[in-house]
Design a protein around this motif. Structure first.
Motif, PDB file in Angstrom:
ATOM      1  N   GLY A  42      -2.214   1.118   0.767  1.00  0.00           N
ATOM      2  CA  GLY A  42      -1.693   1.406   2.104  1.00  0.00           C
ATOM      3  C   GLY A  42      -2.673   2.177   2.966  1.00  0.00           C
ATOM      4  O   GLY A  42      -2.851   1.883   4.143  1.00  0.00           O
ATOM      5  N   GLU A  43      -3.347   3.161   2.378  1.00  0.00           N
ATOM      6  CA  GLU A  43      -4.274   3.983   3.143  1.00  0.00           C
ATOM      7  C   GLU A  43      -5.569   3.225   3.445  1.00  0.00           C
ATOM      8  O   GLU A  43      -6.036   3.205   4.581  1.00  0.00           O
ATOM      9  CB  GLU A  43      -4.608   5.280   2.386  1.00  0.00           C
ATOM     10  N   CYS A  44      -6.150   2.591   2.419  1.00  0.00           N
ATOM     11  CA  CYS A  44      -7.470   1.964   2.581  1.00  0.00           C
ATOM     12  C   CYS A  44      -7.431   0.660   3.379  1.00  0.00           C
ATOM     13  O   CYS A  44      -8.340   0.398   4.171  1.00  0.00           O
ATOM     14  CB  CYS A  44      -8.082   1.681   1.214  1.00  0.00           C
ATOM     15  N   GLN A  45      -6.416  -0.143   3.185  1.00  0.00           N
ATOM     16  CA  GLN A  45      -6.388  -1.466   3.809  1.00  0.00           C
ATOM     17  C   GLN A  45      -5.407  -1.589   4.973  1.00  0.00           C
ATOM     18  O   GLN A  45      -5.653  -2.328   5.913  1.00  0.00           O
ATOM     19  CB  GLN A  45      -6.075  -2.539   2.754  1.00  0.00           C
ATOM     20  N   GLY A  50      -1.042   8.775   4.313  1.00  0.00           N
ATOM     21  CA  GLY A  50      -0.525   9.163   3.010  1.00  0.00           C
ATOM     22  C   GLY A  50      -1.368  10.255   2.410  1.00  0.00           C
ATOM     23  O   GLY A  50      -2.323  10.731   3.020  1.00  0.00           O
ATOM     24  N   LYS A  51      -1.040  10.625   1.172  1.00  0.00           N
ATOM     25  CA  LYS A  51      -1.744  11.713   0.499  1.00  0.00           C
ATOM     26  C   LYS A  51      -2.900  11.211  -0.345  1.00  0.00           C
ATOM     27  O   LYS A  51      -3.831  11.940  -0.620  1.00  0.00           O
ATOM     28  CB  LYS A  51      -0.767  12.481  -0.380  1.00  0.00           C
ATOM     29  N   ASP A  52      -2.819   9.978  -0.813  1.00  0.00           N
ATOM     30  CA  ASP A  52      -3.804   9.443  -1.742  1.00  0.00           C
ATOM     31  C   ASP A  52      -3.663   7.924  -1.721  1.00  0.00           C
ATOM     32  O   ASP A  52      -2.766   7.390  -1.076  1.00  0.00           O
ATOM     33  CB  ASP A  52      -3.523   9.981  -3.151  1.00  0.00           C
ATOM     34  N   CYS A  53      -4.529   7.242  -2.431  1.00  0.00           N
ATOM     35  CA  CYS A  53      -4.418   5.784  -2.520  1.00  0.00           C
ATOM     36  C   CYS A  53      -3.064   5.437  -3.129  1.00  0.00           C
ATOM     37  O   CYS A  53      -2.704   5.948  -4.180  1.00  0.00           O
ATOM     38  CB  CYS A  53      -5.549   5.207  -3.363  1.00  0.00           C
ATOM     39  N   GLU A  54      -2.307   4.597  -2.433  1.00  0.00           N
ATOM     40  CA  GLU A  54      -0.955   4.258  -2.879  1.00  0.00           C
ATOM     41  C   GLU A  54      -0.679   2.797  -2.545  1.00  0.00           C
ATOM     42  O   GLU A  54      -1.031   2.313  -1.470  1.00  0.00           O
ATOM     43  CB  GLU A  54       0.054   5.167  -2.166  1.00  0.00           C
TER      44      GLU A  54
END
Length: 112
Positions: A42-45, A50-54
């Motif tokens: 969700g965060e990267c793409q 968010g808090k971290d890669c999820e």
């Protein structure tokens, strides 16, 4: 008279307390059955906060974080073709509740 005032005060207090602790009408869950979606970090793409890669899925063009499956459940998220570096396709079943996707099943689809 004292008892009447006490009973009235207690009733008002009880009604007010119940009104404050009763949950508001929760948004109705939207059921998703075997729908093909985009799946990735969700965060990267999907540029979600968010808090971290999820793990997240895009359903009808809107991204949702996923509950019930983790980002590394399908391999290394930071690998060359991992969810942090690429968007994949998946067939999902579950429901959207409170702006999150509650996954019952996620089946990754082969890349073309």
């Amino acid at each position: 008279m004292k008892n009447l005032i006490f009973a009235l005060f207690f009733t008002v207090f009880a009604i007010n307390t119940n009104a404050q602790t009763t949950p508001k009408n929760a948004a109705a869950a939207k059921v998703i059955t075997k729908q093909t979606v985009d799946i990735a970090c969700g965060e990267c793409q999907f540029k979600m906060k968010g808090k971290d890669c999820e793990l997240a899925v895009k359903i009808d063009g809107k991204p949702y974080f996923v509950d019930g499956k983790g980002i590394d459940d399908f391999g290394d998220a930071h690998g060359k073709h991992g969810f942090c570096n690429a968007v994949s396709k998946a067939e999902v079943t579950g429901e959207i509740v409170n702006s999150r996707f509650k996954a019952r099943e996620i089946k990754l689809l082969p890349t073309k």
